[in-house]
Scaffold this motif. Sequence first.
Motif, PDB file in Angstrom:
ATOM      1  N   THR A  51     -15.212  31.438 -10.868  1.00  0.00           N
ATOM      2  CA  THR A  51     -15.512  31.417 -12.296  1.00  0.00           C
ATOM      3  C   THR A  51     -14.241  31.385 -13.133  1.00  0.00           C
ATOM      4  OG1 THR A  51     -15.571  33.821 -12.347  1.00  0.00           O
ATOM      5  CG2 THR A  51     -17.694  32.692 -12.094  1.00  0.00           C
ATOM      6  N   ILE A  52     -14.444  31.121 -14.423  1.00  0.00           N
ATOM      7  CA  ILE A  52     -13.364  31.220 -15.398  1.00  0.00           C
ATOM      8  C   ILE A  52     -13.967  31.814 -16.670  1.00  0.00           C
ATOM      9  CG2 ILE A  52     -13.743  28.845 -16.163  1.00  0.00           C
ATOM     10  CD1 ILE A  52     -10.734  28.672 -16.771  1.00  0.00           C
ATOM     11  N   THR A  53     -13.255  32.728 -17.295  1.00  0.00           N
ATOM     12  CA  THR A  53     -13.688  33.287 -18.576  1.00  0.00           C
ATOM     13  C   THR A  53     -12.486  33.309 -19.508  1.00  0.00           C
ATOM     14  OG1 THR A  53     -13.241  35.560 -17.877  1.00  0.00           O
ATOM     15  CG2 THR A  53     -15.487  34.767 -17.599  1.00  0.00           C
ATOM     16  N   CYS A  54     -12.756  33.424 -20.793  1.00  0.00           N
ATOM     17  CA  CYS A  54     -11.710  33.532 -21.794  1.00  0.00           C
ATOM     18  C   CYS A  54     -11.937  34.831 -22.537  1.00  0.00           C
ATOM     19  CB  CYS A  54     -11.770  32.338 -22.746  1.00  0.00           C
ATOM     20  SG  CYS A  54     -10.493  32.386 -24.003  1.00  0.00           S
ATOM     21  N   GLU A  55     -10.991  35.745 -22.443  1.00  0.00           N
ATOM     22  CA  GLU A  55     -11.105  37.037 -23.115  1.00  0.00           C
ATOM     23  C   GLU A  55     -10.577  36.897 -24.542  1.00  0.00           C
ATOM     24  OE1 GLU A  55      -9.036  39.797 -20.593  1.00  0.00           O
ATOM     25  OE2 GLU A  55     -10.730  39.943 -19.238  1.00  0.00           O
ATOM     26  N   ALA A  56     -11.444  36.403 -25.426  1.00  0.00           N
ATOM     27  CA  ALA A  56     -11.063  36.142 -26.811  1.00  0.00           C
ATOM     28  C   ALA A  56     -12.316  36.079 -27.656  1.00  0.00           C
ATOM     29  CB  ALA A  56     -10.311  34.818 -26.883  1.00  0.00           C
ATOM     30  N   PRO A  57     -12.149  36.035 -28.971  1.00  0.00           N
ATOM     31  CA  PRO A  57     -13.317  35.795 -29.820  1.00  0.00           C
ATOM     32  C   PRO A  57     -13.937  34.449 -29.455  1.00  0.00           C
ATOM     33  CG  PRO A  57     -11.403  36.423 -31.130  1.00  0.00           C
ATOM     34  CD  PRO A  57     -10.921  36.209 -29.727  1.00  0.00           C
ATOM     35  N   ALA A  58     -15.169  34.251 -29.845  1.00  0.00           N
ATOM     36  CA  ALA A  58     -15.863  33.006 -29.536  1.00  0.00           C
ATOM     37  C   ALA A  58     -15.059  31.811 -30.040  1.00  0.00           C
ATOM     38  CB  ALA A  58     -17.244  33.011 -30.175  1.00  0.00           C
ATOM     39  N   VAL A  59     -14.936  30.803 -29.197  1.00  0.00           N
ATOM     40  CA  VAL A  59     -14.226  29.572 -29.518  1.00  0.00           C
ATOM     41  C   VAL A  59     -15.228  28.439 -29.400  1.00  0.00           C
ATOM     42  CG1 VAL A  59     -12.384  28.014 -28.793  1.00  0.00           C
ATOM     43  CG2 VAL A  59     -12.024  30.478 -28.673  1.00  0.00           C
ATOM     44  N   PRO A  60     -15.375  27.597 -30.426  1.00  0.00           N
ATOM     45  CA  PRO A  60     -16.337  26.503 -30.338  1.00  0.00           C
ATOM     46  C   PRO A  60     -16.079  25.637 -29.105  1.00  0.00           C
ATOM     47  CG  PRO A  60     -15.476  26.682 -32.566  1.00  0.00           C
ATOM     48  CD  PRO A  60     -14.667  27.620 -31.705  1.00  0.00           C
ATOM     49  N   GLY A  61     -17.142  25.357 -28.355  1.00  0.00           N
ATOM     50  CA  GLY A  61     -17.012  24.514 -27.175  1.00  0.00           C
ATOM     51  C   GLY A  61     -16.567  25.261 -25.939  1.00  0.00           C
ATOM     52  N   TRP A  62     -16.403  26.553 -26.025  1.00  0.00           N
ATOM     53  CA  TRP A  62     -15.988  27.361 -24.887  1.00  0.00           C
ATOM     54  C   TRP A  62     -16.996  28.484 -24.724  1.00  0.00           C
ATOM     55  CZ3 TRP A  62     -12.966  26.349 -21.058  1.00  0.00           C
ATOM     56  CH2 TRP A  62     -12.561  27.372 -20.203  1.00  0.00           C
ATOM     57  N   PRO A  63     -17.252  28.935 -23.493  1.00  0.00           N
ATOM     58  CA  PRO A  63     -18.245  29.992 -23.298  1.00  0.00           C
ATOM     59  C   PRO A  63     -17.863  31.283 -24.018  1.00  0.00           C
ATOM     60  CG  PRO A  63     -17.462  29.107 -21.206  1.00  0.00           C
ATOM     61  CD  PRO A  63     -16.631  28.486 -22.270  1.00  0.00           C
ATOM     62  N   ASN A  64     -18.869  32.027 -24.414  1.00  0.00           N
ATOM     63  CA  ASN A  64     -18.608  33.363 -24.948  1.00  0.00           C
ATOM     64  C   ASN A  64     -17.840  34.156 -23.901  1.00  0.00           C
ATOM     65  OD1 ASN A  64     -19.971  32.990 -27.365  1.00  0.00           O
ATOM     66  ND2 ASN A  64     -21.935  33.521 -26.443  1.00  0.00           N
ATOM     67  N   PRO A  65     -16.952  35.070 -24.313  1.00  0.00           N
ATOM     68  CA  PRO A  65     -16.170  35.834 -23.341  1.00  0.00           C
ATOM     69  C   PRO A  65     -17.024  36.566 -22.309  1.00  0.00           C
ATOM     70  CG  PRO A  65     -15.328  36.188 -25.545  1.00  0.00           C
ATOM     71  CD  PRO A  65     -16.594  35.384 -25.680  1.00  0.00           C
ATOM     72  N   GLU A  66     -18.238  36.955 -22.705  1.00  0.00           N
ATOM     73  CA  GLU A  66     -19.094  37.698 -21.781  1.00  0.00           C
ATOM     74  C   GLU A  66     -19.763  36.791 -20.748  1.00  0.00           C
ATOM     75  OE1 GLU A  66     -19.755  37.829 -25.256  1.00  0.00           O
ATOM     76  OE2 GLU A  66     -18.289  39.427 -25.431  1.00  0.00           O
ATOM     77  N   ARG A  67     -19.757  35.498 -20.981  1.00  0.00           N
ATOM     78  CA  ARG A  67     -20.452  34.575 -20.090  1.00  0.00           C
ATOM     79  C   ARG A  67     -19.464  33.906 -19.146  1.00  0.00           C
ATOM     80  NH1 ARG A  67     -24.301  30.836 -23.466  1.00  0.00           N
ATOM     81  NH2 ARG A  67     -25.017  30.342 -21.386  1.00  0.00           N
ATOM     82  N   LEU A  68     -19.827  33.835 -17.902  1.00  0.00           N
ATOM     83  CA  LEU A  68     -18.972  33.188 -16.917  1.00  0.00           C
ATOM     84  C   LEU A  68     -19.270  31.702 -16.871  1.00  0.00           C
ATOM     85  CD1 LEU A  68     -19.271  35.725 -13.986  1.00  0.00           C
ATOM     86  CD2 LEU A  68     -17.497  35.580 -15.723  1.00  0.00           C
ATOM     87  N   ALA A  69     -18.250  30.914 -16.690  1.00  0.00           N
ATOM     88  CA  ALA A  69     -18.417  29.475 -16.531  1.00  0.00           C
ATOM     89  C   ALA A  69     -18.027  29.123 -15.097  1.00  0.00           C
ATOM     90  CB  ALA A  69     -17.532  28.728 -17.513  1.00  0.00           C
ATOM     91  N   PRO A  70     -18.874  28.415 -14.384  1.00  0.00           N
ATOM     92  CA  PRO A  70     -18.508  28.054 -13.016  1.00  0.00           C
ATOM     93  C   PRO A  70     -17.413  26.991 -12.991  1.00  0.00           C
ATOM     94  CG  PRO A  70     -20.622  27.098 -13.611  1.00  0.00           C
ATOM     95  CD  PRO A  70     -20.190  27.956 -14.763  1.00  0.00           C
TER      96      PRO A  70
END
Length: 125
Positions: A51-70
Amino acid sequence: MRASLVRVFAAPLASPPSGGPPFGTLVLVVPLTGSDQLDDAAFAGFADVVTITCEAPAVPGWPNPERLAPLRPDPRGWLVQPTDMEDAPPWRVVAQAIRPGGYLTLWPPNGDSLGFRIVNVETLG
């Protein structure tokens, strides 16, 4: 040699070139070869945890930090599909060696690259 599963922390080098909101720390869980490369061959054995996540405020076009992206291997590099935009083109993840001090780049569909420096790598198994 068996691949090791690692958690990678990477900090942004700069704000997105399009002037969008800044990215936070990327966190990847990926299999690595003995030479610190993303291990395409080992992907199948770890597909449910890569998985990959971004620990940041919501960014348009990117998953919410709480959601994992495969993440998944692809002949052009590793790809990530934003979870909140399933019909959007995937982003490409490019890295040479996955080790502290190394770099990785995210390539969104618009072509503006986002650079990150790897700050920590933890072995998970």
